[in-house]
Design an enzyme around this catalytic site. Sequence first.
Site, PDB file in Angstrom:
ATOM      1  N   CYS A  83       0.844  -1.202   0.000  1.00 53.61           N
ATOM      2  CA  CYS A  83       0.000   0.000   0.000  1.00 53.61           C
ATOM      3  C   CYS A  83       0.873   1.242   0.000  1.00 53.61           C
ATOM      4  O   CYS A  83       2.092   1.164   0.059  1.00 53.61           O
ATOM      5  CB  CYS A  83      -0.909   0.011   1.232  1.00 53.61           C
ATOM      6  SG  CYS A  83       0.010   0.119   2.782  1.00 53.61           S
ATOM      7  N   ASP A 498      50.066  -4.665 -32.739  1.00 56.16           N
ATOM      8  CA  ASP A 498      49.485  -5.988 -32.535  1.00 56.16           C
ATOM      9  C   ASP A 498      49.744  -6.794 -33.805  1.00 56.16           C
ATOM     10  O   ASP A 498      49.866  -6.213 -34.890  1.00 56.16           O
ATOM     11  CB  ASP A 498      47.980  -5.845 -32.279  1.00 56.16           C
ATOM     12  CG  ASP A 498      47.269  -7.189 -32.259  1.00 56.16           C
ATOM     13  OD1 ASP A 498      47.709  -8.071 -31.510  1.00 56.16           O
ATOM     14  OD2 ASP A 498      46.303  -7.352 -33.022  1.00 56.16           O
ATOM     15  N   ASP A 693      43.547  -4.080 -33.227  1.00 52.67           N
ATOM     16  CA  ASP A 693      42.215  -4.216 -33.820  1.00 52.67           C
ATOM     17  C   ASP A 693      41.247  -5.007 -32.967  1.00 52.67           C
ATOM     18  O   ASP A 693      40.046  -5.007 -33.221  1.00 52.67           O
ATOM     19  CB  ASP A 693      42.318  -4.896 -35.190  1.00 52.67           C
ATOM     20  CG  ASP A 693      42.662  -6.374 -35.061  1.00 52.67           C
ATOM     21  OD1 ASP A 693      43.481  -6.718 -34.177  1.00 52.67           O
ATOM     22  OD2 ASP A 693      42.121  -7.183 -35.837  1.00 52.67           O
TER      23      ASP A 693
END
Length: 798
Positions: A83, A498, A693
């Site tokens: 309530c 990389d 990447d």
Amino acid sequence: MSEQKLVTLNITGMTCAACSARIEKVLNKMDGVEATVNLAMEKATIHYNPSKQNLLDIQRKIEQLGYGVESEKVTLDIEGMTCAACSARIEKGLKRTEGVVNATVNLATNSAVVEYREGVVSVEDLLEKIKKLGYKGQVRDETTHQSDRKKEQLHHKRRKLIVSILLSLPLLYTMIAHLPFETGLAVPDLFMNPWFQLLLATPVQFYIGGSFYTGAYRALRNKSANMDVLVALGTSAAYFYSLYEAIKSIGRSDHMPHLYFETSAILITLVLVGKYFEAIAKGRTTEAISKLLSLQAKDALVIRDGKEEWIPLEQVKVGDEIIVKPGEKIPVDGTVISGMSSVDESMITGESIPVEKKVGDAVIGSTINTNGLLTIRAEKVGKDTALANIIKIVEEAQGSKAPIQRMADVISGIFVPIVVGVAIVMFAVWYLFITPYDMARALEVAISILVIACPCALGLATPTSIMVGSGKGAENGILFKGGEHLEETHKINAVLLDKTGTVTKGKPEVTDCIELKTGMLYYAASAESASEHPLAQAIVEFGKARSINIQKPEHFKAVTGHGIEAKVDGKHILVGTRKLMKERSIATSAHEEKMVKLESEGKTAMLVAIDGELSGIIAVADTIKESSKKAIQTLKEMGINIFMATGDNKRTAETVAKEAGIGQVYAEVLPEEKAKIVEDLQKQGYRVAMVGDGMNDAPALAVADIGMAIGTGTDVAIETADVTLVGGDLTHIPKAISLSQKTMKNIRQNLFWALFYNSIGIPVAALGLLEPWIAGAAMALSSVSVVTNALRLKRIKL
């Protein structure tokens, strides 16, 4: 001694490097506080001693400086409310909790939205408070909240920019029409009406440009000067002098007012353009983190009490046994306890070839199980997983990057106060001594000084060159995420590459095909056509390129970890490893020397047997891009040191490096170790550009002085990096460095010309020998010369 606490606060209201430097300086003067303020991320990372300082005091100190500390907001789902009295009770209890700014509890949706100060109170504290009140709460998934807030801010900037452009266009038209040479443009009388120009310029000056006044007031109040001071001073001098001239013309048909409303409006518009694009670049950093988070599995199939059940990922505990079916994401880091499969780890390691997994092998959370059923034991969950660590490294690396001090900010810190001081002194001298009590004459001299010293050209010097340089880069496939990165790139003296997908193509290709029996390639390609494995696809593509009529196999079976078995045109075909051949009693020793030679070259060699007889050898490798060798040679000629890092074994790495012309290699590198390599190189005195990447490159891209992402790579890598190289051509690396060098040279030239007119004009204006309109013309000429010089960048060759 109390333990140091770490907290990150979101700061609002910073406009340039001077703002972040000011906050950092003041916070570091507080006892027990160490702070790093990042302008790009709009965050302050603060270590403080709780026994000496309260976090609320630190936040108040920031607010006293004129900046804001953003509250965190969380939505909680609440169970047990029946309530309105329940919702009111919870709302009241939350609001009374220290650190809670506001709380709204909604009975209809069974939820609570709580705004709170991070570091003072945590989400766990809020849940505990709800529990003590007799209810149960849990966090609703609100991962999009931050990005939604950033988008709304961006939309607000865009709306203001559009209004500013629309109001400034008529003023720009009048300026172009009255250039010192014939333009042929007809100017409507309305456009030259001073009150019409005032009507257009006033909203731009005070509504659109209101933030510059706020920022200038904040800077001056704290005894510093920034770009806001430059913009506010320059535009105000032009605006208020124009207003003075307009008022002076009232009732005097013989007086032709000299108006510079267009100068103030157009300068504000140009600055807003730069701010808008800066906001776009800042927004991408949060998108990168969001995409990292989206890679995580949402739930897991665990075995508990002998039963299989799906549970949310957050409920997985160390020691849980988890079933991972083909095609599913592995939920957490763990060890295989039963089953065999190939696992695609490319999203973590960047390596394109799936890794075979068997009992006892480690697996990484968020990687994909491709073809077999695995049962794993959870060993690292939540914040301890590899993906979570990568996210943490990216966040910390981005947060620790120091903002670049703009040359114009440094100059303005000295130049602006001197100019203001000179104008005030000369106003007093003229008003009291030279032309006693002649307010108009003294005001004209002071305005002449401010107008000739107006930093319009100084404000344009850097952003115009950056804008043209960035455009030139885009034309050549080099996308700089922000002007600061274009500035910083020229300092690079070391490049860390990389391997997979950067130096190499990132896709396996057949390099050698040794036929010991006629038709071997036809049978091998046909057999492999039923497999999705990258090595199989490489053989199929190789066969198609040689116009082989590939047939669908009558029977196909993947022998996990060893190869494949198939039947083509009634013949029994095996393609795979030595072990597969040995198990099927097929002799390979006569060709062992060829196999070893191929493997020593970093290639994956596969044996092909037809009806129990060895019929050929096919070698597959990730080949070097055509542009790699040329790019690396060019970088060497520029005096830049080249390094390569890869998760591959040392033999393969050294083979690729030798072929590409790279002398220094880091092999068998784990994802989180790439960032450490960058840091080690930086400690050796290098200014490092990291080029990658894959998602595994994101931490290194973030911690590097300049992160360069290959445009064909993952979205996370691209959004974490400072520069994107479209198409994956490595020759863009030396081009990017060259472009940065030429842009910085152009900026220095612009700063010289921007200050040249001022330095010559100020003494002349102080002596009363320079009318304001002449000062305005000189100021305009200064701006034109700066813009013209910047446009020369369009013609440079990269």
